[in-house]
Design a protein around this motif. Sequence first.
Motif, PDB file in Angstrom:
ATOM      1  N   GLY A   1      -0.909 -12.775  -7.635  1.00  0.00           N
ATOM      2  CA  GLY A   1      -0.361 -11.683  -8.437  1.00  0.00           C
ATOM      3  C   GLY A   1      -0.856 -10.307  -8.070  1.00  0.00           C
ATOM      4  O   GLY A   1      -0.453  -9.318  -8.691  1.00  0.00           O
ATOM      5  N   ASP A   2      -1.703 -10.192  -7.053  1.00  0.00           N
ATOM      6  CA  ASP A   2      -2.228  -8.895  -6.633  1.00  0.00           C
ATOM      7  C   ASP A   2      -1.326  -8.350  -5.527  1.00  0.00           C
ATOM      8  O   ASP A   2      -1.660  -8.383  -4.334  1.00  0.00           O
ATOM      9  CB  ASP A   2      -3.664  -9.062  -6.147  1.00  0.00           C
ATOM     10  CG  ASP A   2      -4.338  -7.736  -5.815  1.00  0.00           C
ATOM     11  OD1 ASP A   2      -3.662  -6.685  -5.896  1.00  0.00           O
ATOM     12  OD2 ASP A   2      -5.535  -7.759  -5.453  1.00  0.00           O
ATOM     13  N   THR A   3      -0.176  -7.825  -5.925  1.00  0.00           N
ATOM     14  CA  THR A   3       0.830  -7.410  -4.937  1.00  0.00           C
ATOM     15  C   THR A   3       0.417  -6.169  -4.157  1.00  0.00           C
ATOM     16  O   THR A   3       0.806  -6.004  -3.002  1.00  0.00           O
ATOM     17  CB  THR A   3       2.177  -7.156  -5.625  1.00  0.00           C
ATOM     18  OG1 THR A   3       2.004  -6.178  -6.658  1.00  0.00           O
ATOM     19  CG2 THR A   3       2.724  -8.447  -6.222  1.00  0.00           C
ATOM     20  N   ALA A   4      -0.377  -5.285  -4.776  1.00  0.00           N
ATOM     21  CA  ALA A   4      -0.799  -4.073  -4.074  1.00  0.00           C
ATOM     22  C   ALA A   4      -1.684  -4.432  -2.880  1.00  0.00           C
ATOM     23  O   ALA A   4      -1.470  -3.946  -1.756  1.00  0.00           O
ATOM     24  CB  ALA A   4      -1.542  -3.146  -5.032  1.00  0.00           C
ATOM     25  N   THR A   5      -2.671  -5.271  -3.125  1.00  0.00           N
ATOM     26  CA  THR A   5      -3.545  -5.706  -2.027  1.00  0.00           C
ATOM     27  C   THR A   5      -2.755  -6.505  -1.007  1.00  0.00           C
ATOM     28  O   THR A   5      -2.935  -6.333   0.210  1.00  0.00           O
ATOM     29  CB  THR A   5      -4.702  -6.559  -2.575  1.00  0.00           C
ATOM     30  OG1 THR A   5      -5.458  -5.792  -3.512  1.00  0.00           O
ATOM     31  CG2 THR A   5      -5.610  -7.031  -1.456  1.00  0.00           C
ATOM     32  N   ALA A   6      -1.853  -7.342  -1.492  1.00  0.00           N
ATOM     33  CA  ALA A   6      -1.054  -8.160  -0.583  1.00  0.00           C
ATOM     34  C   ALA A   6      -0.216  -7.299   0.340  1.00  0.00           C
ATOM     35  O   ALA A   6      -0.143  -7.553   1.552  1.00  0.00           O
ATOM     36  CB  ALA A   6      -0.162  -9.100  -1.382  1.00  0.00           C
ATOM     37  N   ALA A   7       0.418  -6.257  -0.192  1.00  0.00           N
ATOM     38  CA  ALA A   7       1.264  -5.383   0.627  1.00  0.00           C
ATOM     39  C   ALA A   7       0.442  -4.712   1.728  1.00  0.00           C
ATOM     40  O   ALA A   7       0.879  -4.638   2.890  1.00  0.00           O
ATOM     41  CB  ALA A   7       1.936  -4.341  -0.252  1.00  0.00           C
ATOM     42  N   ASP A   8      -0.725  -4.220   1.380  1.00  0.00           N
ATOM     43  CA  ASP A   8      -1.587  -3.570   2.381  1.00  0.00           C
ATOM     44  C   ASP A   8      -1.989  -4.557   3.476  1.00  0.00           C
ATOM     45  O   ASP A   8      -1.989  -4.227   4.666  1.00  0.00           O
ATOM     46  CB  ASP A   8      -2.833  -2.997   1.714  1.00  0.00           C
ATOM     47  CG  ASP A   8      -2.529  -1.808   0.805  1.00  0.00           C
ATOM     48  OD1 ASP A   8      -1.443  -1.202   0.975  1.00  0.00           O
ATOM     49  OD2 ASP A   8      -3.365  -1.494  -0.062  1.00  0.00           O
ATOM     50  N   LEU A   9      -2.309  -5.773   3.054  1.00  0.00           N
ATOM     51  CA  LEU A   9      -2.720  -6.782   4.027  1.00  0.00           C
ATOM     52  C   LEU A   9      -1.548  -7.222   4.913  1.00  0.00           C
ATOM     53  O   LEU A   9      -1.723  -7.471   6.114  1.00  0.00           O
ATOM     54  CB  LEU A   9      -3.303  -7.994   3.300  1.00  0.00           C
ATOM     55  CG  LEU A   9      -4.686  -7.787   2.680  1.00  0.00           C
ATOM     56  CD1 LEU A   9      -5.038  -8.949   1.754  1.00  0.00           C
ATOM     57  CD2 LEU A   9      -5.751  -7.640   3.775  1.00  0.00           C
TER      58      LEU A   9
END
Length: 379
Positions: free
Chosen positions: A342-350
């Motif tokens: 559910g951590d989409t912000a971190t996922a997008a950066d990664l």
Amino acid sequence: MEALVRDLVPQVLGVLVRRGGDFAAAEDAVQEALLEAVRRWPDDPPEDPKAWLVTVAWRKLLDAGRSETARRAREERVHDEPGPGPAEPHDDTLLVLFLCCHPSLTPASAVALTLRAVGGLTTRQIADAYLVPEATMAQRISRAKRTVAREGVGTPGDLGPVLKVLYLIFNEGYSGDVDLAAEAIRLTRGLAASTAEPEVAGLLALMLLHHARRAARWSADGSLVPLAEQDRSLWDTGTIAEGVGILQTALACDRLGEYQAQAAIAALHCDAASAEETDWPQVLEWYDELLTLTDSPVVALNRVVALAEVDGPLVGLRELASVPDTVPRHTAVEAWLHERAGDTATAADLYLRAAAAAGNIAERDHLTKTAARLRGSRP
């Protein structure tokens, strides 16, 4: 005619090498014999193509810079014309495969020499498949032949290097005018016919199971389609059934190896009617077996994905910490785990970081689009 010739190339080369011919000179002689076959067979096809090629190639080998004494000594041991039936009672393809995968060769050289000497491909076809100039590939093949000739024939031993080269060829997929995946399957079928080693059957099963999903791997616009999103109605069920049958026979030998374990994982994916129905606990068990067999960080990374499917993304993230971050696709897996958590912000950066390090354009584009999708879905 082309299919017949390609099947005969390694057999004829093996005969010449086993008779004492230098590998590089023997390969050249076989190529010259093939050119003569192209000229003569359409109008005057031989009753025994292999015997014809062996006779012509051996004569050309004898003519290639041999001293008259050595030439007479060899000619005394070989009849000018083959007798009835095959020129040799057995298939020397396995011998030639071992030579082409000699431990003194680099993987790239072994692949090129295998495609030339066993696959029967032209230097241009191999160069196009690997996106290098034909002259560069010709030099690579020549150096490889000289290395094999210098090191000597020896006795065929560990099949491991041969299987690795065949799998390297398979993973190149389709490039230029040569379908390398199909070529690898053809060569592995031939190898499987000459040995009862279950790991050879395991590799063949693995190739077939992956190849069966090929039609669903790309969208109409050429974009990469992840396994979970593929249209499974496009999978080749006949090829899947063949692969599963070969795998079951191999596993019955009770001599498990890494290719059999990989094929078992592929079979579980192929058996699921949808991604949601995948038997992830059993997939995880097979990854545990595979990790024991190989101790490979790549396997450890793939096991993290299976573990996350079974026990959740947070458990997967904890396990990911034990996998070196230098392993290819490590960042992409980390991004996927954060997305699942559910951590989409971190996922997008990664995902963007993973895209920058992607090994090919299709993977890069897929990761970039995934990052954009997550950023667009933020509240």
